[in-house]
Design a protein around this motif. Structure first.
Motif, PDB file in Angstrom:
ATOM      1  N   SER A 104       0.852  -1.191   0.000  1.00 57.47           N
ATOM      2  CA  SER A 104       0.000   0.000   0.000  1.00 57.47           C
ATOM      3  C   SER A 104       0.887   1.240   0.000  1.00 57.47           C
ATOM      4  N   CYS A 105       0.390   2.299  -0.636  1.00 60.53           N
ATOM      5  CA  CYS A 105       1.168   3.527  -0.773  1.00 60.53           C
ATOM      6  C   CYS A 105       0.710   4.546   0.258  1.00 60.53           C
ATOM      7  N   ALA A 106       1.687   5.092   0.988  1.00 61.16           N
ATOM      8  CA  ALA A 106       1.377   6.133   1.971  1.00 61.16           C
ATOM      9  C   ALA A 106       1.369   7.487   1.285  1.00 61.16           C
ATOM     10  N   GLY A 107       0.339   7.747   0.537  1.00 64.39           N
ATOM     11  CA  GLY A 107       0.257   9.016  -0.182  1.00 64.39           C
ATOM     12  C   GLY A 107      -0.640   8.897  -1.388  1.00 64.39           C
ATOM     13  N   ASN A 108      -0.851  10.025  -2.057  1.00 65.47           N
ATOM     14  CA  ASN A 108      -1.736  10.085  -3.203  1.00 65.47           C
ATOM     15  C   ASN A 108      -0.986  10.530  -4.445  1.00 65.47           C
ATOM     16  N   GLN A 109      -1.656  10.381  -5.582  1.00 70.00           N
ATOM     17  CA  GLN A 109      -1.145  10.924  -6.829  1.00 70.00           C
ATOM     18  C   GLN A 109      -1.309  12.448  -6.794  1.00 70.00           C
TER      19      GLN A 109
END
Length: 520
Positions: free
Chosen positions: A140-145
């Motif tokens: 999972s990515c800790a952040g957004n596009q």
């Protein structure tokens, strides 16, 4: 870095839900252990490593430089640096050398953090004998596009059969993953696709435009200028925080490109409006001139240090400290200017004038097709450069060669703008030639500018009695060496200008834009 093969799933592995499939295969799953870690991805602020097909990854206390798309591990080393952005000088020597062979960043930024959770399951046969393990991965990515939409998590399984039991483990894997599911390692399935999405929707130092040969030139120019002004605004925060000299460089290029295109594509906008915008942008750029000169000095200071004999090294260190102090003073002035609400309002006002696309500001050539205008503009400007090249000689002033350099930059901006409608083979040939010529002219100009800058700075420091005699001696030695290099570079530049002049202008443009018409 885990580069073993695993298989992507559409949803997380649910041990209870897959038990019926396991029973059909006469095997069972039992939970053994859980493990979590994080991956941090580093790159320059404009993703230069990614554009070179490399990823710089930190997994716990191990840093890895990985080449994509084949996932080749280029460099790996244990590190003990704090999390967050890292100055290039603080990188381990071996890693720093590898990165320097690809790009020249002052700072590598933490661009993406990935949380990686792994659950390990024991796989047993119908006799309760251990035949292997199955690892369930959750990324999972800790952040957004940049558009604030989240990056979707990625799930997968990694089979690890014991020797002699690959067949039943393979059957289990096929039962869990669709026949056409993706397989690969964590770089191929997770990091590279995520970085590609971030890069595609993120910062660009050059406008990425799509249009056809029939698109009116005003629409092309309006999109390009709007993107350039967005780029300039995007760099202000990085300049103010002094994170990397490239923020200032890209800010200045965005303004310079806008001014150049307004000059080259005359009467696409009303002449008075174009002149007003060029003056305003020129002022916004000129306030950063001294800081940029000092940045260039600092970027090249190691090579300057290496040029001097040992006895002048102490004086050079004193000189370098004096210039670093001057840079801090110049930086404070630029920070104050760029944080001034009036400055920000002026830049935003210019940007809105283009994004609002007021028809009353359009010139008489606004509706002409891009191809027609491009062909005439490139032919005219390349012809101008050819004439300047013909006048270049060993006796010509540096200012004449500097003028050629400026005009080559403008031609490069022009050809880059119209790349989508150009013959790509001819475009590659012309821009490749222009880049080689610009690099040579840039080296020549840097030598001239640094001599002038060093001489002016030393005089000012000496006049203010802020310069140590040793530093003055080192500066004199450096000026002498720079002058010798400058003379040698001029000979190479003149040869390159002659080669550029000898290429037929009409043939180059005809190859670039094969189908063109006459512009009124």
């Amino acid at each position: 870095m885990n580069l073993t093969r695993w298989y992507q799933l559409d949803t997380p592995l649910d041990p209870d839900a897959v038990q019926p499939r396991c029973q059909a295969l006469q095997i069972s799953l039992s939970h053994c252990a859980d493990n979590t870690c994080s991956i941090e991805l580093y790159d320059s602020f404009d993703w230069l490593l990614w554009q070179k097909n490399f990823l710089l990854l930190r997994l716990n206390d191990q840093v890895n430089l990985v080449q994509v798309p084949k996932t080749r591990l280029v460099y790996s080393e244990a590190v003990n640096w704090p999390k967050g952005d890292i100055g290039a000088a603080d990188l381990p020597a071996g890693l720093g050398a590898e990165i320097a062979s690809l790009i020249r960043p002052r700072v590598v930024f933490a661009r993406l953090r990935v949380d990686w959770a792994t659950s390990t399951f024991a796989v047993r046969d119908d006799e309760d004998k251990l035949i292997g393990h199955l690892l369930s991965h959750h990324f999972s990515c800790a952040g957004n596009q940049p558009d604030n939409s989240p990056l979707a998590p990625v799930y997968g399984v990694e089979p690890q059969p014991l020797k002699g039991y690959s067949t039943p483990i393979k059957r289990l894997r096929k039962a869990l993953q669709p026949a056409k599911g993706h397989s690969g390692d964590s770089v191929k399935l997770v990091l590279a696709p995520w970085v590609e999405r971030l890069f595609a929707s993120g910062y660009r130092s050059k406008p990425q435009l799509q249009f056809t040969a029939a698109t009116p030139v005003q629409q092309v120019l309006q999109r390009c200028i709007s993107a350039n002004l967005d780029c300039a605004q995007a760099n202000i925060d990085g300049i103010s925080r002094d994170r990397d000299p490239e923020f200032l460089h890209d800010y200045r290029v965005a303004l310079r490109r806008t001014r150049a295109l307004l000059s080259l594509l005359k009467e696409v906008y009303e002449p008075q409006f174009s002149l007003q915008v060029k003056r305003q942008l020129g002022e916004l750029a000129s306030r950063t001139n001294t800081l940029r000169d000092l940045d260039v000095w600092l970027l090249d200071s190691d090579s300057y240090r290496a040029m001097l004999p040992q006895e002048l090294q102490p004086g050079f260190e004193l000189l370098a400290r004096a210039l670093a102090k001057q840079r801090q003073a110049s930086l404070r002035q630029v920070q104050k200017f760029l944080r001034d609400p009036e400055t920000l309002q002026q830049l935003e006002s210019i940007r809105r004038q283009f994004t609002n696309n007021d028809p009353s500001l359009h010139g008489r050539r606004a509706e002409l097709s891009g191809t027609v205008v491009a062909a005439k503009a490139v032919r005219k400007h390349r012809g101008k450069i050819a004439r300047l090249c013909a006048q270049a000689s060993p006796d010509c002033a540096d200012e004449h060669i500097h003028e050629i350099r400026i005009e080559c930059k403008k031609l490069r901006y022009l050809t880059e703008l119209f790349q989508p409608i150009a013959n790509q083979d001819a475009w590659q040939a012309l821009t490749g030639q222009l880049k080689a010529l610009q690099d040579m002219l840039g080296r020549f100009n840097d030598l001239a500018v640094q001599q002038q800058f060093l001489s002016t700075t030393i005089s000012a420091l000496a006049g203010a009695k802020n310069l140590d005699p040793q530093a003055s001696l080192a500066a004199g030695g450096l000026l002498s060496l720079l002058h010798q290099q400058h003379l040698a570079e001029k000979h190479r530049v003149l040869t390159a200008l002659k080669d550029f002049h000898n290429q037929p202008n009409d043939a180059v443009v005809a190859d670039l834009f094969p189908a063109t018409a006459t512009v009124p």
